[in-house]
Design a protein around this motif. Structure first.
Motif, PDB file in Angstrom:
ATOM      1  N   ARG A   1      -3.800   3.526 -12.902  1.00 15.61           N
ATOM      2  CA  ARG A   1      -4.189   4.746 -11.499  1.00 15.61           C
ATOM      3  C   ARG A   1      -4.663   5.940 -12.233  1.00 15.61           C
ATOM      4  O   ARG A   1      -5.422   5.843 -13.327  1.00 15.61           O
ATOM      5  CB  ARG A   1      -2.732   5.343 -11.414  1.00 15.61           C
TER       6      ARG A   1
ATOM      7  N   GLU B   1       1.091   8.346  -7.573  1.00 15.46           N
ATOM      8  CA  GLU B   1       0.298   8.163  -7.344  1.00 15.46           C
ATOM      9  C   GLU B   1       0.088   6.737  -7.650  1.00 15.46           C
ATOM     10  O   GLU B   1       1.391   5.614  -8.322  1.00 15.46           O
ATOM     11  CB  GLU B   1      -1.420   8.005  -8.420  1.00 15.46           C
ATOM     12  N   THR B   2      -0.580   5.945  -6.420  1.00 20.77           N
ATOM     13  CA  THR B   2      -0.950   3.942  -6.748  1.00 20.77           C
ATOM     14  C   THR B   2      -1.263   3.557  -7.931  1.00 20.77           C
ATOM     15  O   THR B   2      -2.007   4.223  -7.821  1.00 20.77           O
ATOM     16  CB  THR B   2      -1.778   3.972  -5.319  1.00 20.77           C
ATOM     17  N   GLN B   3      -0.390   2.357  -8.170  1.00 17.63           N
ATOM     18  CA  GLN B   3      -0.726   1.270  -9.351  1.00 17.63           C
ATOM     19  C   GLN B   3      -1.266   0.157  -8.669  1.00 17.63           C
ATOM     20  O   GLN B   3      -0.757  -0.228  -7.863  1.00 17.63           O
ATOM     21  CB  GLN B   3       0.279   1.495 -10.394  1.00 17.63           C
ATOM     22  N   TYR B   4      -2.298   0.243  -9.203  1.00 16.82           N
ATOM     23  CA  TYR B   4      -3.490  -0.949  -8.687  1.00 16.82           C
ATOM     24  C   TYR B   4      -3.422  -1.919  -9.363  1.00 16.82           C
ATOM     25  O   TYR B   4      -3.732  -1.833 -10.389  1.00 16.82           O
ATOM     26  CB  TYR B   4      -4.988  -0.627  -8.589  1.00 16.82           C
TER      27      TYR B   4
ATOM     28  N   SER C   1       9.228   9.083  -6.666  1.00 16.14           N
ATOM     29  CA  SER C   1       8.174   8.531  -5.442  1.00 16.14           C
ATOM     30  C   SER C   1       8.450   6.935  -6.140  1.00 16.14           C
ATOM     31  O   SER C   1       9.304   6.256  -6.274  1.00 16.14           O
ATOM     32  CB  SER C   1       6.569   8.216  -5.919  1.00 16.14           C
TER      33      SER C   1
ATOM     34  N   HIS D   1       7.614   3.176  -4.264  1.00 23.87           N
ATOM     35  CA  HIS D   1       6.321   2.516  -4.257  1.00 23.87           C
ATOM     36  C   HIS D   1       6.742   1.367  -3.693  1.00 23.87           C
ATOM     37  O   HIS D   1       7.380   0.139  -3.832  1.00 23.87           O
ATOM     38  CB  HIS D   1       4.868   2.144  -5.287  1.00 23.87           C
TER      39      HIS D   1
ATOM     40  N   TYR E   1       5.450  -2.651  -2.291  1.00 25.62           N
ATOM     41  CA  TYR E   1       4.563  -4.078  -2.939  1.00 25.62           C
ATOM     42  C   TYR E   1       4.951  -5.037  -2.336  1.00 25.62           C
ATOM     43  O   TYR E   1       6.336  -6.144  -2.363  1.00 25.62           O
ATOM     44  CB  TYR E   1       4.306  -4.569  -4.053  1.00 25.62           C
TER      45      TYR E   1
ATOM     46  N   PHE F   1      -0.716  -3.883  -3.213  1.00 21.85           N
ATOM     47  CA  PHE F   1       0.147  -1.882  -2.628  1.00 21.85           C
ATOM     48  C   PHE F   1       0.197  -2.343  -1.060  1.00 21.85           C
ATOM     49  O   PHE F   1      -1.149  -1.792  -0.360  1.00 21.85           O
ATOM     50  CB  PHE F   1      -0.515  -1.105  -3.004  1.00 21.85           C
TER      51      PHE F   1
ATOM     52  N   MET G   1       2.439   0.579   0.454  1.00 26.98           N
ATOM     53  CA  MET G   1       2.713   2.226   0.542  1.00 26.98           C
ATOM     54  C   MET G   1       3.186   3.399  -0.142  1.00 26.98           C
ATOM     55  O   MET G   1       4.055   1.934  -1.166  1.00 26.98           O
ATOM     56  CB  MET G   1       2.834   3.232   1.776  1.00 26.98           C
ATOM     57  N   ILE G   2       2.812   4.364  -0.652  1.00 31.57           N
ATOM     58  CA  ILE G   2       4.057   5.064  -1.521  1.00 31.57           C
ATOM     59  C   ILE G   2       4.525   6.089  -0.517  1.00 31.57           C
ATOM     60  O   ILE G   2       3.741   7.042   0.309  1.00 31.57           O
ATOM     61  CB  ILE G   2       2.680   5.593  -2.443  1.00 31.57           C
TER      62      ILE G   2
END
Lengths: 114, 112
Positions: free
Chosen positions: A95, A101-104, B30, B32, B34, B44, B46-47
């Motif tokens: 990330r 924040e998004t973790q990819y 937050s 998340h 998946y 992913f 959305m968050i």
């Protein structure tokens, strides 16, 4: 679109052998993670890494595990002496920022210990 | 402490709606969401950040109630491609590396 890549996709090893799993995070990301998923179970956190050091590790991440960022692009997970119970899918994630924040996730390495 | 997801599994016919819930006993930064298909990496969706916002993306949306420490994922007019296991991952302010802690997952099957 940038993505996290992992090699190898599959690894078969004998119990007691060392394995190194490799990841190339997304290039401008700063935070790196390893997770694992035993077949049919949930994804479990192993370790987070930032600024060339471990930020946090779980109870799973014992002395048999180590992580390294040997150069500007690779991020590796080493298992020193594999056990049968290390058989799992290992995912690398990255990330840009630390939180919210998004973790990819990368595609994973399936490790089988015989 | 891992979040609790419900239901564990749901079977739908194409076009039906579903709601997947995720709740935590801890305050959250937050949530998340998946989706994972068999043998693949989590993808992913959305968050949701604290603030009670609702997000949407195509026919999938989600909400986050910070006070109740809960999030819900709404799948509307489900398609066959929605089949998979849905995981919520939560992030709490007490962890230094901002790990995600995942729930056990909800297996969604959409039949024609």
């Amino acid at each position: 679109e940038p993505e996290v890549t992992q090699t190898p996709s599959h690894q078969v090893t004998q119990m007691g052998q060392e394995v190194i799993l490799r990841c190339v995070p997304i290039s401008n990301h700063l935070y790196f993670y390893w997770y694992r998923q035993i077949l049919g179970q949930k994804v479990e956190f192993l370790v987070s890494f930032y600024n060339n050091e471990i930020s946090e590790k779980s109870e799973i991440f014992d002395d048999q595990f180590s992580v390294e960022r040997p150069d500007g692009s690779n991020f590796t997970l080493k298992i020193r002496s594999t056990k049968l119970e290390d058989s799992a899918m290992y995912f690398c994630a990255s990330r840009w920022g630390q939180s919210q924040e998004t973790q990819y996730f990368g595609p994973g390495t399936r490790l089988l210990v015989l | 402490q891992q979040p609790v997801q419900s239901p564990q599994a749901v079977i739908l016919r194409e076009g039906e709606d579903a709601v997947i819930n995720c709740s935590s006993s801890k305050a959250l930064y937050s949530v998340h969401w998946y989706r994972q298909k068999h043998g693949e990496a989590p993808v992913f969706l959305m968050i949701l950040l604290k603030g009670g916002e609702q997000k949407g993306h195509d026919k999938i949306s989600a909400s986050f109630n910070e006070k109740k420490q809960q999030s819900s994922l709404y799948l509307t007019a489900s398609q066959l491609s929605y089949s998979g296991t849905y995981f919520c991952g939560t992030e709490d302010p007490e962890t230094s590396g901002s790990r995600l802690t995942f729930g056990e997952g909800t297996q969604l099957t959409v039949n024609p």
